[in-house]
Design an enzyme around this catalytic site. Structure first.
Site, PDB file in Angstrom:
ATOM      1  N   GLU A  37       8.985  -2.752  -3.788  1.00 57.57           N
ATOM      2  CA  GLU A  37       7.780  -2.005  -2.928  1.00 57.57           C
ATOM      3  C   GLU A  37       8.431  -0.709  -2.491  1.00 57.57           C
ATOM      4  O   GLU A  37       9.351  -0.552  -2.074  1.00 57.57           O
ATOM      5  CB  GLU A  37       7.501  -2.893  -1.698  1.00 57.57           C
ATOM      6  CG  GLU A  37       6.342  -2.385  -0.947  1.00 57.57           C
ATOM      7  CD  GLU A  37       6.191  -3.401   0.434  1.00 57.57           C
ATOM      8  OE1 GLU A  37       5.125  -3.504   0.691  1.00 57.57           O
ATOM      9  OE2 GLU A  37       7.214  -3.778   1.099  1.00 57.57           O
ATOM     10  N   HIS A  39       9.009   2.505  -0.327  1.00 54.96           N
ATOM     11  CA  HIS A  39       9.595   2.575   1.037  1.00 54.96           C
ATOM     12  C   HIS A  39       9.566   4.228   1.180  1.00 54.96           C
ATOM     13  O   HIS A  39      10.751   4.466   1.655  1.00 54.96           O
ATOM     14  CB  HIS A  39      10.930   1.912   1.126  1.00 54.96           C
ATOM     15  CG  HIS A  39      10.817   0.430   1.463  1.00 54.96           C
ATOM     16  ND1 HIS A  39      10.402  -0.489   0.423  1.00 54.96           N
ATOM     17  CD2 HIS A  39      10.815  -0.181   2.761  1.00 54.96           C
ATOM     18  CE1 HIS A  39      10.464  -1.599   1.062  1.00 54.96           C
ATOM     19  NE2 HIS A  39      10.572  -1.555   2.315  1.00 54.96           N
ATOM     20  N   ASP A  48      13.658  -4.328   0.333  1.00 49.30           N
ATOM     21  CA  ASP A  48      13.343  -5.513   1.084  1.00 49.30           C
ATOM     22  C   ASP A  48      14.194  -6.521   0.356  1.00 49.30           C
ATOM     23  O   ASP A  48      14.151  -7.666   1.056  1.00 49.30           O
ATOM     24  CB  ASP A  48      11.832  -5.636   0.783  1.00 49.30           C
ATOM     25  CG  ASP A  48      10.899  -4.922   1.858  1.00 49.30           C
ATOM     26  OD1 ASP A  48      11.516  -4.559   2.721  1.00 49.30           O
ATOM     27  OD2 ASP A  48       9.818  -5.249   1.626  1.00 49.30           O
ATOM     28  N   HIS A 123      10.751  -9.324   3.651  1.00 56.57           N
ATOM     29  CA  HIS A 123       9.403  -8.530   3.032  1.00 56.57           C
ATOM     30  C   HIS A 123       8.346  -9.151   3.939  1.00 56.57           C
ATOM     31  O   HIS A 123       8.168 -10.412   3.712  1.00 56.57           O
ATOM     32  CB  HIS A 123       9.199  -8.910   1.540  1.00 56.57           C
ATOM     33  CG  HIS A 123       7.856  -8.208   1.218  1.00 56.57           C
ATOM     34  ND1 HIS A 123       7.483  -6.936   1.277  1.00 56.57           N
ATOM     35  CD2 HIS A 123       6.757  -8.877   0.256  1.00 56.57           C
ATOM     36  CE1 HIS A 123       6.306  -6.861   0.793  1.00 56.57           C
ATOM     37  NE2 HIS A 123       5.945  -8.111   0.121  1.00 56.57           N
ATOM     38  N   GLU A 125       5.245  -9.612   3.933  1.00 57.85           N
ATOM     39  CA  GLU A 125       4.117 -10.197   3.508  1.00 57.85           C
ATOM     40  C   GLU A 125       4.508 -11.633   2.708  1.00 57.85           C
ATOM     41  O   GLU A 125       3.743 -12.399   2.375  1.00 57.85           O
ATOM     42  CB  GLU A 125       3.321  -9.376   2.551  1.00 57.85           C
ATOM     43  CG  GLU A 125       2.606  -8.238   3.023  1.00 57.85           C
ATOM     44  CD  GLU A 125       3.262  -7.053   3.121  1.00 57.85           C
ATOM     45  OE1 GLU A 125       4.646  -7.116   3.364  1.00 57.85           O
ATOM     46  OE2 GLU A 125       2.976  -5.924   3.090  1.00 57.85           O
ATOM     47  N   HIS A 177       7.472  -0.115   8.557  1.00 58.90           N
ATOM     48  CA  HIS A 177       7.675  -0.184   7.158  1.00 58.90           C
ATOM     49  C   HIS A 177       8.218   1.228   6.576  1.00 58.90           C
ATOM     50  O   HIS A 177       7.604   2.195   6.999  1.00 58.90           O
ATOM     51  CB  HIS A 177       6.447  -0.689   6.309  1.00 58.90           C
ATOM     52  CG  HIS A 177       6.578  -0.249   5.029  1.00 58.90           C
ATOM     53  ND1 HIS A 177       7.225  -1.304   4.111  1.00 58.90           N
ATOM     54  CD2 HIS A 177       6.211   0.776   3.936  1.00 58.90           C
ATOM     55  CE1 HIS A 177       7.363  -1.052   3.032  1.00 58.90           C
ATOM     56  NE2 HIS A 177       6.623   0.234   2.944  1.00 58.90           N
ATOM     57  N   GLU A 182      14.477   0.109   8.962  1.00 59.59           N
ATOM     58  CA  GLU A 182      14.771   0.068   7.723  1.00 59.59           C
ATOM     59  C   GLU A 182      15.755   1.320   7.167  1.00 59.59           C
ATOM     60  O   GLU A 182      16.650   0.921   6.456  1.00 59.59           O
ATOM     61  CB  GLU A 182      13.734  -0.347   6.756  1.00 59.59           C
ATOM     62  CG  GLU A 182      12.969  -1.551   6.760  1.00 59.59           C
ATOM     63  CD  GLU A 182      11.827  -1.809   5.739  1.00 59.59           C
ATOM     64  OE1 GLU A 182      11.941  -3.023   5.458  1.00 59.59           O
ATOM     65  OE2 GLU A 182      11.047  -0.709   5.687  1.00 59.59           O
TER      66      GLU A 182
END
Length: 270
Positions: A37, A39, A48, A123, A125, A177, A182
């Site tokens: 995904e 970032h 992730d 992650h 989701e 996010h 992160e």
């Protein structure tokens, strides 16, 4: 002269006899669950998957466990938590696919002797689909004495740590996010993969209390980061990583028992 191979907790680096021998000790088997995904412009697409793998490795070293296969793709990126699918490189799996992968991985690990498993979700989701995969697998293997823990590593960040990482206030996990948490962890674990000069400093996204299908790409900052990552530092990453290692290991010992700290193998496993 070739460098001597050091002991590893990563299943992916073991030969089959080594893995088989370790399974005889009934270790906790950690399964990192990530995604491919976007970032932001400063972090790799695999964040992730990388971060839960790093955390799982350190916790496994603490409790004498094994890190099983990292699930490198996950459930679809949502606009209000991951930026959405319109960014190049984001690969979305259907929920049913994630559920099936989790279920099958559990069945296979149990076939190899695993009875204590810990899924570390990296992650946002993925959470409910990993849970459903675990539930489905337990209907088949639960009578074999299997116990499974599932956690999201960021839930172990205490208010005291958050106050140090976010002295001006914590914006919330969903908005974090590709932002401070992160980016700081990546600066700690994989500094060579952080594009310092491209760290974004956009204001936080403001989302309405509903979703739209197709998703509105204009809801998301063009950088892909949902809030500024400029305050990220390696020191903050170290602070969070140390807490995750200590407190997740404590939770694993509480639920599964035993697990003495092992001597750390030389160098980082990647």
């Amino acid at each position: 002269m070739a460098k001597a191979r050091t002991e590893t907790v990563l299943m992916s680096e073991m030969a089959w006899p080594e893995f088989g021998q370790k399974m005889k000790t009934n270790p906790v088997v950690f399964v990192p669950c990530g995604a491919m995904e976007q970032h932001g412009p400063h972090l790799p697409l695999s964040v992730d998957a990388m971060l839960p793998t790093d955390i799982a490795r350190e916790v496994a070293e603490e409790v004498g466990g094994i890190v099983g296969p990292t699930l490198t793709m996950g459930y679809r990126s949502y606009t209000k938590s991951g930026g959405g699918p319109h960014f190049p490189g984001t690969i979305n799996l259907d929920g049913a696919t994630v559920i099936s992968i989790v279920r099958d991985v559990i069945r296979e690990l149990v076939r190899h002797g695993a009875r204590k498993l810990c899924f570390i979700v990296g992650h946002y989701e993925n959470q409910w689909f990993v849970s459903e995969g675990i539930d489905q697998a337990m209907r088949e293997v639960g009578d074999q004495g299997v116990r499974i823990m599932r956690l999201e590593y960021w839930d172990f960040c205490t208010s005291e740590t958050l106050a140090k990482v976010f002295p001006d206030g914590f914006p919330g996990v969903a908005l974090e996010h590709a932002a401070v948490m992160e980016t700081s962890l990546m600066l700690h674990y994989h500094p060579e993969m952080v594009r310092i000069d491209k760290i974004p400093d956009n204001p936080g996204a403001e989302f309405p209390p509903y979703d739209m299908y197709p998703a509105h790409a204009h809801w998301v900052p063009s950088s892909g980061a949902l809030v500024s990552a400029k305050a990220a530092t390696r020191e903050k990453g170290v602070l969070m990583a140390q807490q995750y290692r200590r407190d997740i290991a404590a939770a694993v010992r509480k639920e599964f028992g035993g697990g003495k700290r092992k001597a750390k193998a030389g160098g980082k496993s990647r």
